[in-house]
Design a protein around this motif. Structure first.
Motif, PDB file in Angstrom:
ATOM      1  N   GLU A 134       4.507   3.226 -12.060  1.00  0.00           N
ATOM      2  CA  GLU A 134       4.427   3.292 -10.600  1.00  0.00           C
ATOM      3  C   GLU A 134       3.080   3.831 -10.127  1.00  0.00           C
ATOM      4  OE1 GLU A 134       6.836   4.827 -12.412  1.00  0.00           O
ATOM      5  OE2 GLU A 134       8.795   4.716 -11.411  1.00  0.00           O
ATOM      6  N   ILE A 135       2.539   4.818 -10.851  1.00  0.00           N
ATOM      7  CA  ILE A 135       1.314   5.453 -10.388  1.00  0.00           C
ATOM      8  C   ILE A 135       0.134   4.484 -10.430  1.00  0.00           C
ATOM      9  CG2 ILE A 135       0.626   6.399 -12.644  1.00  0.00           C
ATOM     10  CD1 ILE A 135      -0.158   8.968 -11.069  1.00  0.00           C
ATOM     11  N   VAL A 136       0.134   3.564 -11.399  1.00  0.00           N
ATOM     12  CA  VAL A 136      -0.938   2.568 -11.475  1.00  0.00           C
ATOM     13  C   VAL A 136      -0.861   1.623 -10.281  1.00  0.00           C
ATOM     14  CG1 VAL A 136      -1.878   0.659 -12.824  1.00  0.00           C
ATOM     15  CG2 VAL A 136      -1.058   2.720 -13.980  1.00  0.00           C
ATOM     16  N   ILE A 137       0.347   1.146  -9.992  1.00  0.00           N
ATOM     17  CA  ILE A 137       0.528   0.258  -8.835  1.00  0.00           C
ATOM     18  C   ILE A 137       0.161   0.987  -7.549  1.00  0.00           C
ATOM     19  CG2 ILE A 137       2.184  -1.172  -7.576  1.00  0.00           C
ATOM     20  CD1 ILE A 137       3.841  -1.323 -10.146  1.00  0.00           C
ATOM     21  N   ALA A 138       0.583   2.254  -7.441  1.00  0.00           N
ATOM     22  CA  ALA A 138       0.304   3.022  -6.231  1.00  0.00           C
ATOM     23  C   ALA A 138      -1.197   3.219  -6.036  1.00  0.00           C
ATOM     24  CB  ALA A 138       1.010   4.369  -6.291  1.00  0.00           C
ATOM     25  N   LEU A 139      -1.930   3.507  -7.102  1.00  0.00           N
ATOM     26  CA  LEU A 139      -3.379   3.706  -6.986  1.00  0.00           C
ATOM     27  C   LEU A 139      -4.066   2.431  -6.505  1.00  0.00           C
ATOM     28  CD1 LEU A 139      -4.061   5.823 -10.193  1.00  0.00           C
ATOM     29  CD2 LEU A 139      -4.326   6.578  -7.825  1.00  0.00           C
ATOM     30  N   ILE A 140      -3.633   1.288  -7.018  1.00  0.00           N
ATOM     31  CA  ILE A 140      -4.216   0.011  -6.576  1.00  0.00           C
ATOM     32  C   ILE A 140      -3.912  -0.228  -5.108  1.00  0.00           C
ATOM     33  CG2 ILE A 140      -4.141  -2.491  -6.882  1.00  0.00           C
ATOM     34  CD1 ILE A 140      -3.505  -1.967  -9.849  1.00  0.00           C
ATOM     35  N   LEU A 141      -2.659   0.019  -4.704  1.00  0.00           N
ATOM     36  CA  LEU A 141      -2.255  -0.230  -3.319  1.00  0.00           C
ATOM     37  C   LEU A 141      -2.908   0.765  -2.356  1.00  0.00           C
ATOM     38  CD1 LEU A 141       1.533  -1.039  -3.838  1.00  0.00           C
ATOM     39  CD2 LEU A 141      -0.305  -2.637  -3.274  1.00  0.00           C
ATOM     40  N   ILE A 142      -3.095   2.012  -2.794  1.00  0.00           N
ATOM     41  CA  ILE A 142      -3.779   2.987  -1.942  1.00  0.00           C
ATOM     42  C   ILE A 142      -5.221   2.561  -1.705  1.00  0.00           C
ATOM     43  CG2 ILE A 142      -4.677   5.350  -1.908  1.00  0.00           C
ATOM     44  CD1 ILE A 142      -2.055   6.225  -3.230  1.00  0.00           C
ATOM     45  N   PHE A 143      -5.851   1.992  -2.735  1.00  0.00           N
ATOM     46  CA  PHE A 143      -7.216   1.494  -2.579  1.00  0.00           C
ATOM     47  C   PHE A 143      -7.255   0.337  -1.572  1.00  0.00           C
ATOM     48  CE2 PHE A 143     -10.605  -1.466  -3.848  1.00  0.00           C
ATOM     49  CZ  PHE A 143     -11.706  -0.629  -3.746  1.00  0.00           C
ATOM     50  N   ILE A 144      -6.197  -0.489  -1.564  1.00  0.00           N
ATOM     51  CA  ILE A 144      -6.166  -1.653  -0.662  1.00  0.00           C
ATOM     52  C   ILE A 144      -5.661  -1.286   0.731  1.00  0.00           C
ATOM     53  CG2 ILE A 144      -5.134  -3.934  -0.299  1.00  0.00           C
ATOM     54  CD1 ILE A 144      -4.924  -4.172  -3.353  1.00  0.00           C
ATOM     55  N   LEU A 145      -4.559  -0.526   0.789  1.00  0.00           N
ATOM     56  CA  LEU A 145      -3.877  -0.261   2.057  1.00  0.00           C
ATOM     57  C   LEU A 145      -4.191   1.104   2.649  1.00  0.00           C
ATOM     58  CD1 LEU A 145      -0.334  -1.609   1.054  1.00  0.00           C
ATOM     59  CD2 LEU A 145      -2.136  -2.845   2.261  1.00  0.00           C
ATOM     60  N   GLY A 146      -4.774   1.992   1.851  1.00  0.00           N
ATOM     61  CA  GLY A 146      -4.983   3.351   2.306  1.00  0.00           C
ATOM     62  C   GLY A 146      -3.801   4.232   1.940  1.00  0.00           C
ATOM     63  N   GLY A 147      -3.958   5.542   2.115  1.00  0.00           N
ATOM     64  CA  GLY A 147      -2.904   6.481   1.760  1.00  0.00           C
ATOM     65  C   GLY A 147      -1.724   6.391   2.697  1.00  0.00           C
ATOM     66  N   GLY A 148      -0.596   6.929   2.250  1.00  0.00           N
ATOM     67  CA  GLY A 148       0.607   6.922   3.063  1.00  0.00           C
ATOM     68  C   GLY A 148       1.823   6.502   2.263  1.00  0.00           C
ATOM     69  N   PRO A 149       2.978   6.464   2.919  1.00  0.00           N
ATOM     70  CA  PRO A 149       4.229   6.157   2.203  1.00  0.00           C
ATOM     71  C   PRO A 149       4.397   4.693   1.815  1.00  0.00           C
ATOM     72  CG  PRO A 149       4.662   6.524   4.533  1.00  0.00           C
ATOM     73  CD  PRO A 149       3.224   6.869   4.313  1.00  0.00           C
TER      74      PRO A 149
END
Length: 281
Positions: A134-149
């Motif tokens: 999950e943390i790998v997917i989250a890091l990629i998505l945070i880079f694309i979408l920004g931080g947040g839930p």
């Protein structure tokens, strides 16, 4: 074959198993020692040199929490909104992941799949979703979408879909196909056969696995907060980053998280027992 021959063959087989078992243990120990030496060599500091400092941080945190015990209730109250956000992330991700996992399971189960040729594809997709942390997917998505839930929800839902797809498909393998065949004999289509012949059989186990996964996802959503995905983990990271002077706040968040996980674990445990065994606990 004489009794003596049987005994001789059995003892020979036992000796071979012991030899193979011993070799496997030796190989495992050698790999562990080698891996530890490589990892220790690449660390900024040595493991043995820093071993005596392992208890420093817990001691500082507990000491400050005891010293400022009067502040803990207030910090816990302030952490409630972040804890609610973490619960929301876990619940939404679990719902989305279980629905996607159910669809993957139906597509990956021989005898139930709507398109049998796509069974291997559905299984590989489930394996792929489950293999990526999950943390790998989250890091990629945070880079694309920004931080947040939102990145946290998507990341946990993807991993949950892979895990539930595997578990649900195993439940599907044990389904009694007689109701399905009976529905097919009277002209029911695939959706009707699944809804009326399969879902009533698998629903209790589906719900039980879903509740168990919710507990896992609460922990996962808290961990993802450390990388900027919001929730209680984000508040905990901030409190720990400030270090001395904020350790009482970190201790309060730890207590809040622990209490929440215990409560959810107890509630889901009772619900799982009721669903799978009809037991009143």
């Amino acid at each position: 074959m004489a009794l003596a021959d049987i005994q001789h063959d059995y003892l020979a087989l036992t000796r071979r198993r012991r030899i193979y078992g011993g070799l496997l243990v030796v190989i495992f120990v050698a790999m562990m020692v080698s891996g530890f030496r490589v990892a220790d060599g690449r660390n900024a500091g040595g493991f043995w040199q820093g071993l005596h400092q392992v208890g420093d941080f817990p001691a500082a945190l507990i000491g400050e929490a005891i010293e400022k015990a009067g502040n803990l209730p207030g910090h816990m109250v302030n952490a409630i909104p972040a804890m609610i956000e973490t619960l929301n992330i876990a619940i939404v991700a679990t719902l989305l992941g279980c629905m996607a996992g159910g669809a993957l399971a139906m597509a990956a189960t021989r005898g139930l799949a709507r398109w049998p040729r796509l069974v291997p594809v559905a299984r590989r997709v489930s394996d792929l979703f489950r293999a990526i942390p999950e943390i790998v997917i989250a890091l990629i998505l945070i880079f694309i979408l920004g931080g947040g839930p939102v990145p946290a929800v998507i990341a946990i839902a993807i991993h949950t879909a892979g895990a539930m797809g595997k578990l649900f498909s195993e439940v599907n393998e044990n389904v009694d196909l007689k109701p399905v065949e009976g529905l097919a004999s009277v002209g029911a289509n695939w959706s009707q056969r699944i809804w009326l012949g399969v879902i009533p059989q698998v629903a209790p186990n589906y719900l039980s696995y879903g509740l168990l996964r919710l507990e896992v996802n609460i922990r996962a959503s808290a961990i993802l907060g450390f990388v900027g995905a919001g929730g209680i983990g984000y508040e905990l990271r901030n409190a720990m980053t400030f270090g001395q002077g904020k350790f009482d706040q970190a201790a309060a968040i730890f207590l809040m998280l622990f209490a929440t996980i215990v409560v959810v674990d107890q509630i889901s445990g009772v619900a799982r027992n009721r669903l799978t065994h009809g037991a009143r606990v």
